[in-house]
Scaffold this motif. Structure first.
Motif, PDB file in Angstrom:
ATOM      1  N   ILE A 256      44.058  56.743  56.540  1.00  0.00           N
ATOM      2  CA  ILE A 256      45.332  56.094  56.185  1.00  0.00           C
ATOM      3  C   ILE A 256      45.259  54.577  56.326  1.00  0.00           C
ATOM      4  O   ILE A 256      45.991  53.870  55.651  1.00  0.00           O
ATOM      5  CB  ILE A 256      46.557  56.684  56.919  1.00  0.00           C
ATOM      6  CG1 ILE A 256      46.500  56.467  58.409  1.00  0.00           C
ATOM      7  CG2 ILE A 256      46.742  58.144  56.563  1.00  0.00           C
ATOM      8  CD1 ILE A 256      47.805  56.804  59.122  1.00  0.00           C
TER       9      ILE A 256
ATOM     10  N   LEU B 279      43.988  53.604  53.030  1.00  0.00           N
ATOM     11  CA  LEU B 279      45.092  53.796  52.089  1.00  0.00           C
ATOM     12  C   LEU B 279      46.080  52.628  52.202  1.00  0.00           C
ATOM     13  O   LEU B 279      46.547  52.104  51.195  1.00  0.00           O
ATOM     14  CB  LEU B 279      45.799  55.131  52.365  1.00  0.00           C
ATOM     15  CG  LEU B 279      46.978  55.461  51.454  1.00  0.00           C
ATOM     16  CD1 LEU B 279      46.501  55.720  50.032  1.00  0.00           C
ATOM     17  CD2 LEU B 279      47.733  56.672  51.998  1.00  0.00           C
TER      18      LEU B 279
ATOM     19  N   SER C 252      41.781  53.414  46.791  1.00  0.00           N
ATOM     20  CA  SER C 252      41.974  54.709  46.133  1.00  0.00           C
ATOM     21  C   SER C 252      41.235  55.782  46.921  1.00  0.00           C
ATOM     22  O   SER C 252      40.386  55.480  47.774  1.00  0.00           O
ATOM     23  CB  SER C 252      41.427  54.659  44.711  1.00  0.00           C
ATOM     24  OG  SER C 252      40.014  54.567  44.740  1.00  0.00           O
ATOM     25  N   ASN C 253      41.532  57.041  46.614  1.00  0.00           N
ATOM     26  CA  ASN C 253      40.844  58.147  47.281  1.00  0.00           C
ATOM     27  C   ASN C 253      39.336  58.063  47.063  1.00  0.00           C
ATOM     28  O   ASN C 253      38.553  58.315  47.980  1.00  0.00           O
ATOM     29  CB  ASN C 253      41.374  59.495  46.781  1.00  0.00           C
ATOM     30  CG  ASN C 253      42.778  59.774  47.258  1.00  0.00           C
ATOM     31  OD1 ASN C 253      43.381  58.984  47.975  1.00  0.00           O
ATOM     32  ND2 ASN C 253      43.316  60.902  46.845  1.00  0.00           N
TER      33      ASN C 253
ATOM     34  N   LEU D 175      44.578  63.323  53.938  1.00  0.00           N
ATOM     35  CA  LEU D 175      45.884  62.759  53.594  1.00  0.00           C
ATOM     36  C   LEU D 175      46.971  63.834  53.602  1.00  0.00           C
ATOM     37  O   LEU D 175      48.089  63.598  54.082  1.00  0.00           O
ATOM     38  CB  LEU D 175      45.823  62.058  52.236  1.00  0.00           C
ATOM     39  CG  LEU D 175      44.925  60.812  52.188  1.00  0.00           C
ATOM     40  CD1 LEU D 175      44.823  60.296  50.761  1.00  0.00           C
ATOM     41  CD2 LEU D 175      45.440  59.734  53.119  1.00  0.00           C
TER      42      LEU D 175
ATOM     43  N   MET E   7      52.853  61.898  49.007  1.00  0.00           N
ATOM     44  CA  MET E   7      51.890  60.797  49.049  1.00  0.00           C
ATOM     45  C   MET E   7      52.535  59.424  48.917  1.00  0.00           C
ATOM     46  O   MET E   7      52.056  58.458  49.499  1.00  0.00           O
ATOM     47  CB  MET E   7      50.836  60.990  47.961  1.00  0.00           C
ATOM     48  CG  MET E   7      49.894  62.156  48.235  1.00  0.00           C
ATOM     49  SD  MET E   7      49.112  62.075  49.860  1.00  0.00           S
ATOM     50  CE  MET E   7      48.296  60.513  49.768  1.00  0.00           C
ATOM     51  N   ARG E   8      53.625  59.329  48.167  1.00  0.00           N
ATOM     52  CA  ARG E   8      54.276  58.014  48.048  1.00  0.00           C
ATOM     53  C   ARG E   8      54.815  57.559  49.395  1.00  0.00           C
ATOM     54  O   ARG E   8      54.676  56.398  49.766  1.00  0.00           O
ATOM     55  CB  ARG E   8      55.405  58.056  47.032  1.00  0.00           C
ATOM     56  CG  ARG E   8      54.914  58.052  45.623  1.00  0.00           C
ATOM     57  CD  ARG E   8      56.057  57.899  44.672  1.00  0.00           C
ATOM     58  NE  ARG E   8      55.538  58.009  43.327  1.00  0.00           N
ATOM     59  CZ  ARG E   8      56.221  57.715  42.265  1.00  0.00           C
ATOM     60  NH1 ARG E   8      57.466  57.326  42.366  1.00  0.00           N
ATOM     61  NH2 ARG E   8      55.682  57.826  41.074  1.00  0.00           N
TER      62      ARG E   8
ATOM     63  N   ALA F 200      51.846  56.567  51.495  1.00  0.00           N
ATOM     64  CA  ALA F 200      51.300  55.274  51.074  1.00  0.00           C
ATOM     65  C   ALA F 200      52.178  54.124  51.579  1.00  0.00           C
ATOM     66  O   ALA F 200      51.670  53.096  52.035  1.00  0.00           O
ATOM     67  CB  ALA F 200      51.164  55.221  49.556  1.00  0.00           C
TER      68      ALA F 200
END
Length: 123
Positions: free
Chosen positions: A69, A72, A77-78, A96, A108-109, A112
């Motif tokens: 994280i 991130l 990016s992944n 994640l 995920m948003r 992030a």
């Protein structure tokens, strides 16, 4: 006589908004009685960046989850994270997903956004 409406400032660029947020966080940390920084594994994060509702769960994340994280939060990016950590991209997605579950995030948003708050460089 009516007061004239104050002019609305033009929209700030994303970098300017991030700089303004970082400045506010630094000021909050400098206030007398401000909480001390939080150690998330090997990462030290200013207390104002750590939402109270997530603090306990963040302290229980594994070192690899925290590292993923952190990248991130830096905007990686992944695929980039997988390359940097020498793991499979699917493994990054699993980490994640586990973090989302542990922190009770909606997706995920939200992860992030939290990762950016926690780890985006202040300077």
């Amino acid at each position: 006589m009516s007061a004239a409406a104050e002019p609305v400032p033009p929209a700030m660029a994303e970098d300017e908004r991030l700089a303004a947020i970082a400045d506010l966080l630094r000021k909050a940390d400098a206030l007398p009685g401000a909480p001390s920084p939080v150690a998330l594994g090997e990462h030290i994060v200013e207390a104002a960046r750590v939402p109270k509702r997530h603090r306990e769960a963040l302290l229980k994340l594994t070192p690899m989850e925290l590292t993923v994280i952190r990248f991130l939060g830096w905007g990686r990016s992944n695929g980039d994270i997988a390359t940097l950590l020498l793991i499979a991209e699917n493994t990054v997605r699993v980490h994640l997903s586990n973090v989302c579950r542990k922190l009770e995030l909606d997706g995920m948003r939200e992860l992030a956004a939290l990762a950016g708050l926690l780890f985006y460089p202040a300077d």
